[in-house]
Design a protein around this motif. Structure first.
Motif, mmCIF file in Angstrom:
data_model
loop_
_atom_site.group_PDB
_atom_site.id
_atom_site.type_symbol
_atom_site.label_atom_id
_atom_site.label_comp_id
_atom_site.label_asym_id
_atom_site.label_seq_id
_atom_site.Cartn_x
_atom_site.Cartn_y
_atom_site.Cartn_z
ATOM 1 N N SER A 104 0.852 -1.182 0.000
ATOM 2 C CA SER A 104 0.000 0.000 0.000
ATOM 3 C C SER A 104 0.889 1.233 0.000
ATOM 4 O O SER A 104 2.105 1.151 0.211
ATOM 5 C CB SER A 104 -0.888 0.004 1.244
ATOM 6 N N ASN A 105 0.284 2.377 -0.200
ATOM 7 C CA ASN A 105 1.056 3.615 -0.146
ATOM 8 C C ASN A 105 1.739 3.771 1.203
ATOM 9 O O ASN A 105 2.885 4.203 1.276
ATOM 10 C CB ASN A 105 0.158 4.814 -0.434
ATOM 11 N N GLU A 106 1.046 3.396 2.258
ATOM 12 C CA GLU A 106 1.632 3.491 3.598
ATOM 13 C C GLU A 106 2.851 2.578 3.718
ATOM 14 O O GLU A 106 3.885 2.963 4.254
ATOM 15 C CB GLU A 106 0.587 3.128 4.649
ATOM 16 N N ALA A 107 2.725 1.361 3.208
ATOM 17 C CA ALA A 107 3.840 0.412 3.260
ATOM 18 C C ALA A 107 5.020 0.913 2.431
ATOM 19 O O ALA A 107 6.177 0.751 2.826
ATOM 20 C CB ALA A 107 3.389 -0.960 2.775
ATOM 21 N N CYS A 145 15.804 0.763 -0.544
ATOM 22 C CA CYS A 145 14.687 0.445 -1.436
ATOM 23 C C CYS A 145 13.962 1.711 -1.860
ATOM 24 O O CYS A 145 13.555 1.841 -3.013
ATOM 25 C CB CYS A 145 13.724 -0.519 -0.749
ATOM 26 N N LYS A 146 13.809 2.645 -0.928
ATOM 27 C CA LYS A 146 13.165 3.916 -1.270
ATOM 28 C C LYS A 146 13.978 4.656 -2.327
ATOM 29 O O LYS A 146 13.429 5.198 -3.279
ATOM 30 C CB LYS A 146 13.036 4.805 -0.034
ATOM 31 N N LEU A 166 6.841 9.365 -5.818
ATOM 32 C CA LEU A 166 8.026 10.135 -5.438
ATOM 33 C C LEU A 166 7.875 10.720 -4.041
ATOM 34 O O LEU A 166 8.811 10.693 -3.237
ATOM 35 C CB LEU A 166 8.276 11.295 -6.423
ATOM 36 N N GLU A 167 6.702 11.251 -3.740
ATOM 37 C CA GLU A 167 6.459 11.814 -2.417
ATOM 38 C C GLU A 167 6.506 10.744 -1.339
ATOM 39 O O GLU A 167 7.014 10.986 -0.243
ATOM 40 C CB GLU A 167 5.094 12.531 -2.393
ATOM 41 N N LEU A 168 5.996 9.553 -1.634
ATOM 42 C CA LEU A 168 5.965 8.484 -0.653
ATOM 43 C C LEU A 168 7.351 7.963 -0.304
ATOM 44 O O LEU A 168 7.590 7.529 0.825
ATOM 45 C CB LEU A 168 5.107 7.317 -1.171
ATOM 46 N N VAL A 169 8.247 7.962 -1.269
ATOM 47 C CA VAL A 169 9.582 7.377 -1.028
ATOM 48 C C VAL A 169 10.653 8.446 -0.860
ATOM 49 O O VAL A 169 11.836 8.133 -0.839
ATOM 50 C CB VAL A 169 9.973 6.372 -2.152
ATOM 51 N N HIS A 170 10.271 9.682 -0.749
ATOM 52 C CA HIS A 170 11.229 10.798 -0.568
ATOM 53 C C HIS A 170 11.821 10.768 0.815
ATOM 54 O O HIS A 170 11.287 10.462 1.792
ATOM 55 C CB HIS A 170 10.527 12.131 -0.833
#
Length: 129
Positions: A57-60, A68-69, A125-129
């Motif tokens: 999920s986006n949270e995960a 990994c990010k 991009l925002e999730l893994v920034h």
């Protein structure tokens, strides 16, 4: 590891090809020693139940380990560079009724698809920034 088309499928709320992406990230983020062990065992014998039942999920995605990010972040940037226009240009075209009206029906549909793809990639991009 990656499907026939060599791409991962992302949705607004989660990764739709989560098993492929999860396995790919695990392998690409392994140390050399971990990878040797992985090869010797012919992959993982059994994933833990927690891993099997978890979705990307986006949270995960936002809780992934830093390597990994970074890998995902860099991959998204490369994907975005493959487009001829950026998100803002597509948004401006969608908002310009005159210019949008000059596009063929097929070009309009392609613009909507491209714009949606870019929005999902920017969200990632925002999730893994």
């Amino acid at each position: 590891m990656v499907g026939e088309e060599g791409a991962f499928v992302l949705g607004w709320d989660e990764v739709l090809t989560e098993e492929e992406l999860s396995t790919t990230l695990k392998v690409l983020c392994m140390s050399e020693e971990e990878f040797k062990e992985y090869k010797e065992q012919d992959g993982w014998e059994e994933d833990s139940e927690e891993e099997e039942n978890s979705t990307l999920s986006n949270e995960a995605l936002s809780r992934l380990k830093t390597p990994c990010k970074k890998l995902l972040h860099d991959s998204v940037l490369l994907t975005l560079e493959s487009y001829r226009s950026d998100l803002k240009e597509d948004q401006d075209l969608l908002n310009n009724k005159e210019a949008y009206g000059k596009l063929s029906r097929r070009e309009q549909q392609a613009l909507h698809v491209r714009y949606g793809q870019k929005r999902i990639l920017h969200q990632l991009l925002e999730l893994v920034h």
